[in-house]
Design an enzyme around this catalytic site. Structure first.
Site, PDB file in Angstrom:
ATOM      1  N   LYS A  14       0.837  -1.214   0.000  1.00 20.01           N
ATOM      2  CA  LYS A  14       0.000   0.000   0.000  1.00 20.01           C
ATOM      3  C   LYS A  14       0.872   1.265   0.000  1.00 20.01           C
ATOM      4  CE  LYS A  14      -2.410  -0.887   3.741  1.00 20.01           C
ATOM      5  NZ  LYS A  14      -1.862  -2.172   4.206  1.00 20.01           N
ATOM      6  N   ARG A 128      11.380  -5.978   5.308  1.00 21.52           N
ATOM      7  CA  ARG A 128      11.207  -4.562   5.640  1.00 21.52           C
ATOM      8  C   ARG A 128      11.736  -4.270   7.047  1.00 21.52           C
ATOM      9  NH1 ARG A 128       5.228  -2.147   5.409  1.00 21.52           N
ATOM     10  NH2 ARG A 128       4.995  -3.094   7.448  1.00 21.52           N
ATOM     11  N   ARG A 145      -0.756  -9.001  13.452  1.00 19.92           N
ATOM     12  CA  ARG A 145      -1.301  -7.971  12.555  1.00 19.92           C
ATOM     13  C   ARG A 145      -2.055  -8.618  11.385  1.00 19.92           C
ATOM     14  NH1 ARG A 145       3.652  -4.605  11.081  1.00 19.92           N
ATOM     15  NH2 ARG A 145       2.187  -3.298   9.953  1.00 19.92           N
TER      16      ARG A 145
HETATM   17  P1  AMP Z   1       0.435   0.541   9.197  1.00 19.59           P
HETATM   18  O1  AMP Z   1       1.647   1.392   9.040  1.00 19.59           O
HETATM   19  O2  AMP Z   1      -0.709   1.013   8.356  1.00 19.59           O
HETATM   20  O3  AMP Z   1       0.712  -0.929   9.023  1.00 19.59           O
HETATM   21  O4  AMP Z   1      -0.068   0.725  10.714  1.00 19.59           O
HETATM   22  C1  AMP Z   1       0.751   0.368  11.804  1.00 19.59           C
HETATM   23  C2  AMP Z   1      -0.117   0.216  13.048  1.00 19.59           C
HETATM   24  O5  AMP Z   1      -0.774   1.451  13.346  1.00 19.59           O
HETATM   25  C3  AMP Z   1      -1.224  -0.812  12.955  1.00 19.59           C
HETATM   26  O6  AMP Z   1      -0.801  -2.129  13.234  1.00 19.59           O
HETATM   27  C4  AMP Z   1      -2.203  -0.302  14.027  1.00 19.59           C
HETATM   28  O7  AMP Z   1      -1.744  -0.621  15.320  1.00 19.59           O
HETATM   29  C5  AMP Z   1      -2.084   1.220  13.873  1.00 19.59           C
HETATM   30  N1  AMP Z   1      -3.067   1.744  12.885  1.00 19.59           N
HETATM   31  C6  AMP Z   1      -2.791   2.311  11.684  1.00 19.59           C
HETATM   32  N2  AMP Z   1      -3.913   2.683  11.071  1.00 19.59           N
HETATM   33  C7  AMP Z   1      -4.947   2.332  11.884  1.00 19.59           C
HETATM   34  C8  AMP Z   1      -6.364   2.416  11.794  1.00 19.59           C
HETATM   35  N3  AMP Z   1      -6.977   2.948  10.726  1.00 19.59           N
HETATM   36  N4  AMP Z   1      -7.095   1.934  12.844  1.00 19.59           N
HETATM   37  C9  AMP Z   1      -6.512   1.404  13.921  1.00 19.59           C
HETATM   38  N5  AMP Z   1      -5.178   1.272  14.070  1.00 19.59           N
HETATM   39  C10 AMP Z   1      -4.391   1.728  13.058  1.00 19.59           C
END
Ligand code: AMP
Length: 193
Positions: A14, A128, A145
């Protein structure tokens, strides 16, 4: 306003594809994970709340995420559109986003889902982790996750399928091939003309 929802499990590409879409269509980026990581680095109150969940690979509570998105929206009224990356991650976030956009006479124009196998996700995220050193890219947290994605996040696809806005793309092709397919779908199937 062109609002693109880029969706997929952690490690599906993404971030990489968002950058390309933003550049190609002149859009702004809302990546909730990036916003949280910045808040954590700056040790803000929001950062402290987020860290508690992120460190375990859990989702930050919906109300915290939604009010953060509202602030971003209010602060940038003149943008051409957004690529939403990592948001919404629950059906309740999706409903809140739809309500917020509707109140401004806007909407999500298209949802692109990047489909990648679990084995490939794990491989990419471990790679990563070596490069970026993200604390939440440790093997047991990665597994959590992916599990949370399947349980809490993937129902969002059905939510947008009911609005005929969701398109699933094979995310295991080359970066360029994935991007080409994304552009094809945005150009031909976006509900905002
Ligand atoms: P990402 O970088 O998008 O993989 O996000 C890293 C972490 O941030 C996730 O594992 C969640 O703990 C938190 N996070 C990011 N976006 C959201 C969201 N829309 N809702 C809830 N937690 C989020």
């Amino acid at each position: 306003m062109l609002n693109v929802l880029l969706f997929g499990p952690p490690g599906s590409g993404k971030g990489t594809q968002s950058k390309k879409i933003i550049q190609h269509y002149g859009l702004s980026h809302i990546a909730t994970g990036d916003i949280f990581r910045k808040e954590i680095e700056e040790q803000t109150p929001l950062g402290r709340i987020a860290q508690h969940y992120i460190d375990k690979g859990e989702l930050v509570p919906d109300d915290v995420v939604i009010s953060m998105i509202e602030e971003v929206f209010e602060a940038n009224p003149k943008v051409k559109g957004y690529v939403f990356d990592g948001f919404p991650r629950t059906v309740s976030q999706a409903k809140a986003l739809d309500n917020m956009l509707q109140s401004k006479k806007k909407s999500i124009c298209i949802m692109i889902v990047l489909d990648v196998s679990d084995d490939e996700l794990l491989k990419r995220m471990l790679k990563r982790a070596k490069i970026e050193g993200r604390k939440d890219d440790e093997p047991h947290i990665i597994q959590n996750r992916i599990k949370i994605y399947k349980e809490q996040t993937s129902p969002v696809i059905e939510y947008y399928q009911k609005q005929n806005k969701a398109f699933i793309i094979n995310g295991m092709q080359t970066e360029e091939a994935v991007f080409k397919e994304i552009c094809y779908h945005i150009d031909n199937f976006s509900q905002c003309k």
